[in-house]
Design an enzyme around this catalytic site. Sequence first.
Site, PDB file in Angstrom:
ATOM      1  N   LYS A 181     -60.392   2.788  40.139  1.00 58.16           N
ATOM      2  CA  LYS A 181     -60.274   1.390  40.555  1.00 58.16           C
ATOM      3  C   LYS A 181     -61.680   0.813  40.719  1.00 58.16           C
ATOM      4  O   LYS A 181     -62.376   1.124  41.681  1.00 58.16           O
ATOM      5  CB  LYS A 181     -59.528   1.234  41.875  1.00 58.16           C
ATOM      6  CG  LYS A 181     -59.155  -0.224  42.117  1.00 58.16           C
ATOM      7  CD  LYS A 181     -58.972  -0.583  43.574  1.00 58.16           C
ATOM      8  CE  LYS A 181     -60.264  -0.674  44.316  1.00 58.16           C
ATOM      9  NZ  LYS A 181     -61.164  -1.757  43.830  1.00 58.16           N
ATOM     10  N   CYS A 291     -77.597   0.621  47.658  1.00 54.38           N
ATOM     11  CA  CYS A 291     -77.546   1.411  48.896  1.00 54.38           C
ATOM     12  C   CYS A 291     -78.848   2.169  49.089  1.00 54.38           C
ATOM     13  O   CYS A 291     -79.168   2.582  50.194  1.00 54.38           O
ATOM     14  CB  CYS A 291     -76.346   2.344  48.892  1.00 54.38           C
ATOM     15  SG  CYS A 291     -76.228   3.278  47.380  1.00 54.38           S
TER      16      CYS A 291
HETATM   17  P1  ADP Z   1     -69.099  -3.385  49.291  1.00 48.97           P
HETATM   18  O1  ADP Z   1     -69.612  -3.825  50.614  1.00 48.97           O
HETATM   19  O2  ADP Z   1     -70.084  -2.768  48.392  1.00 48.97           O
HETATM   20  O3  ADP Z   1     -68.211  -4.389  48.603  1.00 48.97           O
HETATM   21  P2  ADP Z   1     -66.704  -1.946  49.893  1.00 48.97           P
HETATM   22  O4  ADP Z   1     -66.636  -0.647  50.598  1.00 48.97           O
HETATM   23  O5  ADP Z   1     -66.075  -3.122  50.523  1.00 48.97           O
HETATM   24  O6  ADP Z   1     -68.245  -2.132  49.640  1.00 48.97           O
HETATM   25  O7  ADP Z   1     -66.137  -1.821  48.426  1.00 48.97           O
HETATM   26  C1  ADP Z   1     -66.310  -0.699  47.600  1.00 48.97           C
HETATM   27  C2  ADP Z   1     -65.021  -0.392  46.876  1.00 48.97           C
HETATM   28  O8  ADP Z   1     -64.021  -0.137  47.853  1.00 48.97           O
HETATM   29  C3  ADP Z   1     -64.490  -1.528  46.017  1.00 48.97           C
HETATM   30  O9  ADP Z   1     -63.865  -0.974  44.858  1.00 48.97           O
HETATM   31  C4  ADP Z   1     -63.446  -2.165  46.922  1.00 48.97           C
HETATM   32  O10 ADP Z   1     -62.454  -2.838  46.189  1.00 48.97           O
HETATM   33  C5  ADP Z   1     -62.887  -0.954  47.611  1.00 48.97           C
HETATM   34  N1  ADP Z   1     -62.208  -1.210  48.881  1.00 48.97           N
HETATM   35  C6  ADP Z   1     -62.404  -2.234  49.752  1.00 48.97           C
HETATM   36  N2  ADP Z   1     -61.592  -2.120  50.822  1.00 48.97           N
HETATM   37  C7  ADP Z   1     -60.868  -0.991  50.639  1.00 48.97           C
HETATM   38  C8  ADP Z   1     -59.846  -0.302  51.399  1.00 48.97           C
HETATM   39  N3  ADP Z   1     -59.418  -0.756  52.569  1.00 48.97           N
HETATM   40  N4  ADP Z   1     -59.345   0.839  50.882  1.00 48.97           N
HETATM   41  C9  ADP Z   1     -59.798   1.323  49.712  1.00 48.97           C
HETATM   42  N5  ADP Z   1     -60.728   0.733  48.946  1.00 48.97           N
HETATM   43  C10 ADP Z   1     -61.266  -0.404  49.400  1.00 48.97           C
END
Ligand code: ADP
Length: 483
Positions: A181, A291
Amino acid sequence: MSAAYLDALDAGRGVLVGGEWRRGGAGLFDVEDPATREVVAQVADGDRADATAAVEAADAAFASWRHVAPRERSEILRRAFDLMHRDVDELAALICAENGKSLTDAKGEVVYAAEFFRWFAEEAVRPGGDYGSSPAGGTRTVVTHRPVGVAALITPWNFPAAMATRKIAPALAAGCTVVLKPAAETPLTALAVARLLVEAGVPEGVVNVVPSTDAAGVAETWLADRRVRKVSFTGSTRVGSILLKQAADRIVNASMELGGNAPFVVTEDADLDAAVAGAMIAKFRGGGQACTAANRFFVHADVAEEFVARFGAAVEALTVGPSSTGAEIGPLISGKAVAELDRVVAEAVEAGARVAHRAEVPETKGYFYAPTVLADVQPGSAILEHELFGPVAPVVTWRDDAELLAMVNDTEMGLAAYVFAGELQRAMKLGEAIDAGMVGVNRGLVSDPSAPFGGLKQSGLGREGAREGLAEFQETQYLSIAW
Ligand code: ADP
């Protein structure tokens, strides 16, 4: 980017399951260019049913893929490396369009991303193992490594190509099948990489992709599915922690590349030209949205004024704008990111920091933020606790090594660090004393497919790239043989 390349992606059918490109159960979502805020493409929005279908396909394909000869798996990966180089311009243009980074950074990313296919093509054929006997002598032990199984890969938007290949390549080399994903901000590059893998000869079901705006739903579905044995995630510490909790329910093998808060140390005897050149790379690659980005600058008081002047001049000379203008620095990923950075910088200034140098930003609708050097930042300031994820460089001064190390290690993060010192031994001693998984010594870049990328503390678990990257997708098994 050429319209033909984007058309050929057919992103509206961007859910890849069992070799078939299909529509998403949740319709379509827009991908926006953060430099212009124009819609680049509409992408299939996968739902939980798509996520489950992807696992089904990956599980079915695993039965045969795990037994495909390592050489054959290796050659597919090697072809994927060649294909990424064939399409380097198109892939870089896609990255520019959906992520916003400069063309130079985007091309650099494609080359770096492709390197994981080459590296793991080479590792795939060196499986290794062990043979020994027990202390009592009555047995023989044969140790082998087997693929962990179906792997769920979840990637962020800041390196849309490299974060995908850094996971797909070792997974496939190990004999795992994957469900991926990509971030909803940047799914197009991942779709392009998946197309190249298909062209390279990856069998149906070995690589499955589910773009989705329901990240939580897809991830939850995967982690609840008995057929998924591995999760490899790159993203925020917050989401990494959520995924680890979900992984705990079924004891799913987890690799986590999470947030950073990299210190950039300059000693009094450092070569300041090298330090400034390193700072420009460590801070501004991808506009600071990495990062590994230098997040806190610790400069010895004797050279701080000189360093800030030279660094500041280089920062003021940066060109900011859409990649199409040849600018060196692109936009941030979203308006939310700009607002957040604005807030953190304003708070720092309120607390006594000074905006010492700032580049110019064009008047456009894009999410641009001016590259900024903040001087007179006080130790312990809130900004030093914050992963900035943007082109802002707070500078703190120090006098002795013990004081420096206390400040540097005063964080829950431990991903990258940078040390610039005149004497290599001093640099190495400082490097070893810093709680970080990766230390750049007199250089501003640590990413390297042959080196184990990863962090300490809340920056993550496990390593990517190198030998270790393959091991993350393997389980060790031994056969104990009566002798
Ligand atoms: P960033 O701050 O780099 O956007 P995130 O951790 O929000 O970091 O996003 C990194 C990945 O995790 C993306 O593919 C995002 O769609 C996914 N993501 C965001 N929220 C969730 C969640 N609750 N569970 C699983 N994946 C998530």
